[in-house]
Design a protein around this motif. Structure first.
Motif, PDB file in Angstrom:
ATOM      1  N   ASN A  15      70.026  34.653  -0.093  1.00 45.50           N
ATOM      2  CA  ASN A  15      70.198  35.939   0.378  1.00 45.50           C
ATOM      3  C   ASN A  15      70.370  37.188  -0.523  1.00 45.50           C
ATOM      4  OD1 ASN A  15      70.203  34.533   2.777  1.00 45.50           O
ATOM      5  ND2 ASN A  15      72.546  34.283   2.721  1.00 45.50           N
ATOM      6  N   GLU A  16      69.989  37.002  -1.875  1.00 43.84           N
ATOM      7  CA  GLU A  16      70.013  38.184  -2.595  1.00 43.84           C
ATOM      8  C   GLU A  16      68.777  38.944  -2.584  1.00 43.84           C
ATOM      9  OE1 GLU A  16      69.839  39.079  -7.617  1.00 43.84           O
ATOM     10  OE2 GLU A  16      70.539  36.857  -6.500  1.00 43.84           O
ATOM     11  N   ARG A  43      63.617  44.103  -3.265  1.00 48.36           N
ATOM     12  CA  ARG A  43      62.870  42.792  -3.913  1.00 48.36           C
ATOM     13  C   ARG A  43      63.222  41.832  -2.676  1.00 48.36           C
ATOM     14  NH1 ARG A  43      61.858  41.286  -8.967  1.00 48.36           N
ATOM     15  NH2 ARG A  43      60.854  43.625  -8.889  1.00 48.36           N
ATOM     16  N   ILE A  44      62.102  41.443  -2.038  1.00 48.31           N
ATOM     17  CA  ILE A  44      62.417  40.350  -1.001  1.00 48.31           C
ATOM     18  C   ILE A  44      62.359  38.996  -1.515  1.00 48.31           C
ATOM     19  CG2 ILE A  44      60.988  39.231   0.912  1.00 48.31           C
ATOM     20  CD1 ILE A  44      59.302  41.693   1.188  1.00 48.31           C
ATOM     21  N   SER A  45      63.228  38.179  -0.852  1.00 47.48           N
ATOM     22  CA  SER A  45      63.943  36.934  -1.684  1.00 47.48           C
ATOM     23  C   SER A  45      63.511  35.631  -0.425  1.00 47.48           C
ATOM     24  CB  SER A  45      65.345  36.846  -1.967  1.00 47.48           C
ATOM     25  OG  SER A  45      66.019  36.907  -0.626  1.00 47.48           O
ATOM     26  N   LYS A  46      62.901  36.060   0.687  1.00 38.72           N
ATOM     27  CA  LYS A  46      62.618  34.892   1.584  1.00 38.72           C
ATOM     28  C   LYS A  46      61.051  35.136   1.852  1.00 38.72           C
ATOM     29  CE  LYS A  46      67.284  34.914   3.852  1.00 38.72           C
ATOM     30  NZ  LYS A  46      67.932  35.161   5.123  1.00 38.72           N
ATOM     31  N   LYS A  91      62.899  32.197  -3.555  1.00 41.26           N
ATOM     32  CA  LYS A  91      63.568  31.018  -3.630  1.00 41.26           C
ATOM     33  C   LYS A  91      64.063  30.419  -2.262  1.00 41.26           C
ATOM     34  CE  LYS A  91      63.703  31.231  -7.991  1.00 41.26           C
ATOM     35  NZ  LYS A  91      62.924  30.053  -8.984  1.00 41.26           N
ATOM     36  N   ASP A  92      63.720  31.090  -1.144  1.00 42.02           N
ATOM     37  CA  ASP A  92      64.181  30.587  -0.012  1.00 42.02           C
ATOM     38  C   ASP A  92      62.948  30.756   0.989  1.00 42.02           C
ATOM     39  OD1 ASP A  92      67.258  30.392   0.334  1.00 42.02           O
ATOM     40  OD2 ASP A  92      66.730  32.269  -0.923  1.00 42.02           O
ATOM     41  N   VAL A 146      58.382  37.894   3.216  1.00 39.99           N
ATOM     42  CA  VAL A 146      56.913  37.860   2.973  1.00 39.99           C
ATOM     43  C   VAL A 146      56.678  36.728   4.130  1.00 39.99           C
ATOM     44  CG1 VAL A 146      55.075  36.711   1.684  1.00 39.99           C
ATOM     45  CG2 VAL A 146      56.865  38.254   0.717  1.00 39.99           C
ATOM     46  N   LEU A 147      55.234  36.866   4.946  1.00 38.74           N
ATOM     47  CA  LEU A 147      54.699  35.822   5.788  1.00 38.74           C
ATOM     48  C   LEU A 147      53.411  35.563   5.314  1.00 38.74           C
ATOM     49  CD1 LEU A 147      55.166  35.303   9.238  1.00 38.74           C
ATOM     50  CD2 LEU A 147      52.877  35.673   8.582  1.00 38.74           C
TER      51      LEU A 147
END
Length: 279
Positions: A15-16, A43-46, A91-92, A146-147
């Motif tokens: 969740n960072e 900065r998106i992490s998922k 990473k997620d 991101v999708l």
């Protein structure tokens, strides 16, 4: 270049989100009175990957595997996407699966062997890209994400631009030029490269655009407000692009991002054969 294997990266905490600021300095004719505009970047992490479809146009190639697991240049399409996003810091992952879901689950597992954290959701009814996004609500929470469609290949360098979401931007839609918009979405933009409209599979004689929807997005959770309001399209499906159009026309900023390098929608055996042709 199409995706290559990503180099290993240091894991981030779950969740960072990195917040970075880009400063743009404007000169004035007065000493010590320069103006500085600060743009805060999230900065998106998922990432959410849509990998539930069979891909009927692939015919016998998807008899036993979902289309995202077809190999391009020796690796499943889905692995190219995962590695490209991993190289950009994601990473997620949530993989939305359906047809032959066991193939994807067994290949990726919980992501440990890839240095990632991977979860799954199952799309039971194949009723379009609009409704399936709602399966990501719990995974996303309050975070941007991101999708990507699970059959889209891009030059991995593009992911680094998509994972940086400016504070004043509600969504990013990736674009390519010189593609046949009758096979996908025509994206209309203004002079500031903000999205004003998206139309799926334009028919001959309809107003069109040189910009083609390239199938990779960045969203804030506000997109769920608009997917919840969707009605079936003339094709009888709930279209994600209808929700994006409504979001853009509500006055919120939806940024258009032209992709660089190679791009491919692996939609049929002919394109697959071209991609796997020896250099």
């Amino acid at each position: 270049m199409l995706p290559r294997r990503a180099a290993p990266h240091i894991c981030r905490a779950p969740n960072e989100i990195d917040n970075t600021a880009a400063a743009i300095r404007f000169k004035t004719n007065r000493p010590h009175r320069d103006m500085v505009l600060i743009t805060v970047m999230n900065r998106i992490s998922k990432a959410v990957l849509l990998a539930a479809g069979r891909g009927t146009r692939m015919r016998e190639l998807t008899a036993d595997v979902p289309k995202p697991m077809i190999k391009v240049r020796g690796k499943p399409i889905l692995l190219h996407i995962v590695e490209g996003l991993q190289a950009a810091g994601i990473k997620d992952f949530l993989l939305i699966v359906g047809y032959h879901s066991e193939t994807i689950r067994e290949y990726f597992g919980d992501g440990t062997c890839f240095g990632l954290r991977i979860q799954y959701a199952t799309q039971v009814v194949q009723d379009g890209t609009g409704r399936v996004v709602d399966l990501a609500r719990d995974f996303v929470g309050d975070s941007p994400f991101v999708l990507s469609y699970g059959d889209i290949l891009v030059d991995p360098v593009n992911y680094k631009s998509i994972v940086d979401l400016a504070d004043d931007v509600e969504a990013i839609v990736s674009l390519k030029q010189n593609e046949d918009v009758s096979k996908g979405g025509a994206v209309f933009v203004n002079e500031r490269m903000a999205v004003t409209d998206i139309r799926e599979k334009s028919q001959p004689g309809e107003t069109t655009s040189p910009w083609y929807n390239a199938g990779v997005y960045a969203f804030r959770p506000s997109i769920f407000e608009w997917t919840a309001k969707l009605q079936p399209s003339p094709r009888g499906e709930y279209e994600l692009t209808d929700a994006i159009r409504d979001l853009a026309q509500s006055g919120r900023k939806v940024k258009a991002l032209e992709l660089s390098g190679e791009w491919a929608d692996v939609r049929d055996p002919e394109i697959l054969a071209q991609l796997n042709r020896p250099a």
